[in-house]
Design a protein around this motif. Structure first.
Motif, short mmCIF file in Angstrom:
data_model
loop_
_atom_site.label_atom_id
_atom_site.label_comp_id
_atom_site.label_asym_id
_atom_site.label_seq_id
_atom_site.Cartn_x
_atom_site.Cartn_y
_atom_site.Cartn_z
N ALA A 27 32.88 6.00 74.97
CA ALA A 27 32.60 6.62 73.67
C ALA A 27 31.22 7.28 73.68
N ALA A 28 30.25 6.64 74.35
CA ALA A 28 28.91 7.23 74.44
C ALA A 28 28.95 8.54 75.23
N ARG A 29 29.77 8.59 76.29
CA ARG A 29 29.89 9.83 77.08
C ARG A 29 30.52 10.94 76.24
N MET A 30 31.51 10.55 75.44
CA MET A 30 32.17 11.55 74.58
C MET A 30 31.21 12.10 73.53
N ASP A 31 30.23 11.31 73.16
CA ASP A 31 29.21 11.77 72.20
C ASP A 31 28.11 12.57 72.86
N GLY A 32 28.23 12.78 74.18
CA GLY A 32 27.27 13.62 74.88
C GLY A 32 26.17 12.88 75.62
N ALA A 33 26.27 11.56 75.73
CA ALA A 33 25.24 10.79 76.44
C ALA A 33 25.36 11.02 77.93
N LEU A 51 23.99 10.03 81.99
CA LEU A 51 23.92 8.76 82.72
C LEU A 51 22.68 7.97 82.32
N ARG A 52 21.54 8.65 82.20
CA ARG A 52 20.29 7.98 81.84
C ARG A 52 20.38 7.36 80.45
N GLU A 53 20.87 8.15 79.49
CA GLU A 53 20.99 7.64 78.12
C GLU A 53 22.00 6.50 78.04
N GLU A 54 23.07 6.61 78.83
CA GLU A 54 24.11 5.58 78.83
C GLU A 54 23.55 4.23 79.28
N ILE A 55 22.73 4.25 80.34
CA ILE A 55 22.17 3.01 80.86
C ILE A 55 21.06 2.48 79.97
#
Length: 276
Positions: A173-179, A181-185
């Motif tokens: 879901a975070a990737r779908m919101d445009g996050a 790799l850095r923001e995801e971690i």
């Protein structure tokens, strides 16, 4: 009847837990008590438990003979630096193993853990020569690196276990919101795994603090931590038990205090994900 049996079992388990805890803690208690004895009382036979002349002379001698603060600062820098550096390296590694499917993940984890089974003395000579060549023998930087590498398999294993308990759908879901790799971690995964990361930090700080083999063999004076401080009281002239106990008490006191105040966080982290 069932309630009485349950109550008896609870009392039995509590008594057993206290007994095991006291058995484990007794060597530490004996060391602390011995540090307040005279040398004659420390080697008395039969041993004297509480009925002795309490004295602070051993602590005064230890403080006069050794620069305790220098050893303490070295221990804090080495243990803290190696733990933080290990987590920085381990978080991306554990993330990739937990959320990037691979048939070799378990093999890699087992291989990493197998490095802990290698006797340290087996690689002492090449690492010693490497440290001389790089000019980092008897330096804090060298010890931070080697202690971090020693504990890295444990850090990765622990973080991998915690990360596996986090639903992958949240990261999707975070990737779908445009996050990225850095923001995801940093902003999604890490906050959700704070209890696990905190317990990993605490446990590996304790392991690094207690590391003796490498700190004794790769230091001489400048970067010597508290393990070398303790070892300095075993000399060819004889083993002075009371002074050795005082030095040991001074070395373990900071980590005992840390463990006491962080025990709830440590238990919480070690049980993170155990109950769904």
């Amino acid at each position: 009847m069932a309630r009485a049996v349950k109550s008896q079992r609870k009392v039995l388990n509590t008594g057993l837990a206290w007994t095991i805890g006291l058995v484990i803690f007794f060597p530490i208690l004996w060391t602390i008590l011995t540090s307040f004895k005279t040398e004659a009382e420390a080697i008395a036979s039969p041993p004297i438990f509480l009925n002795f002349s309490w004295t602070l002379e051993n602590y005064a001698v230890v403080q006069e003979r050794s620069d305790y603060m220098r050893f303490l600062i070295n221990s804090v820098i080495i243990a803290g630096g190696s733990t933080v550096l290990g987590v920085i390296v381990a978080v991306p590694a554990a993330w990739s193993m937990a959320f990037v499917p691979s048939a070799r993940t378990k093999d890699i984890l087992l291989w990493m853990l197998s490095t802990k089974m290698l006797p340290a003395v087996g690689v002492l000579y090449p690492i010693y020569l490497l440290f001389i060549r790089l000019g980092i023998l008897d330096s804090r930087v060298g010890l931070v690196i080697v202690v971090m590498l020693i504990n890295l398999p444990i850090i990765v294993w622990m973080l991998y276990t915690y990360f596996r308990e986090i639903p992958g759908e949240i990261l999707e879901a975070a990737r779908m919101d445009g996050a990225g790799l850095r923001e995801e971690i940093l902003y999604v995964l890490t906050p959700m795994a704070v209890p696990g990361i905190a317990s990993t930090l605490l446990l590996n700080f304790i392991l690094a603090w207690n590391e003796a083999f490498w700190t004794l063999n790769l230091t001489a004076a400048k970067a010597a931590p508290l393990t070398a401080f303790i070892a300095s009281y075993s000399s060819p002239e004889g083993l002075f038990y009371a002074k050795l106990s005082a030095a040991s008490t001074m070395a373990i006191a900071p980590i005992l205090i840390l463990g006491w105040f962080s025990q709830k966080q440590l238990v919480r982290g070690l049980t993170f994900g155990a109950v769904k």
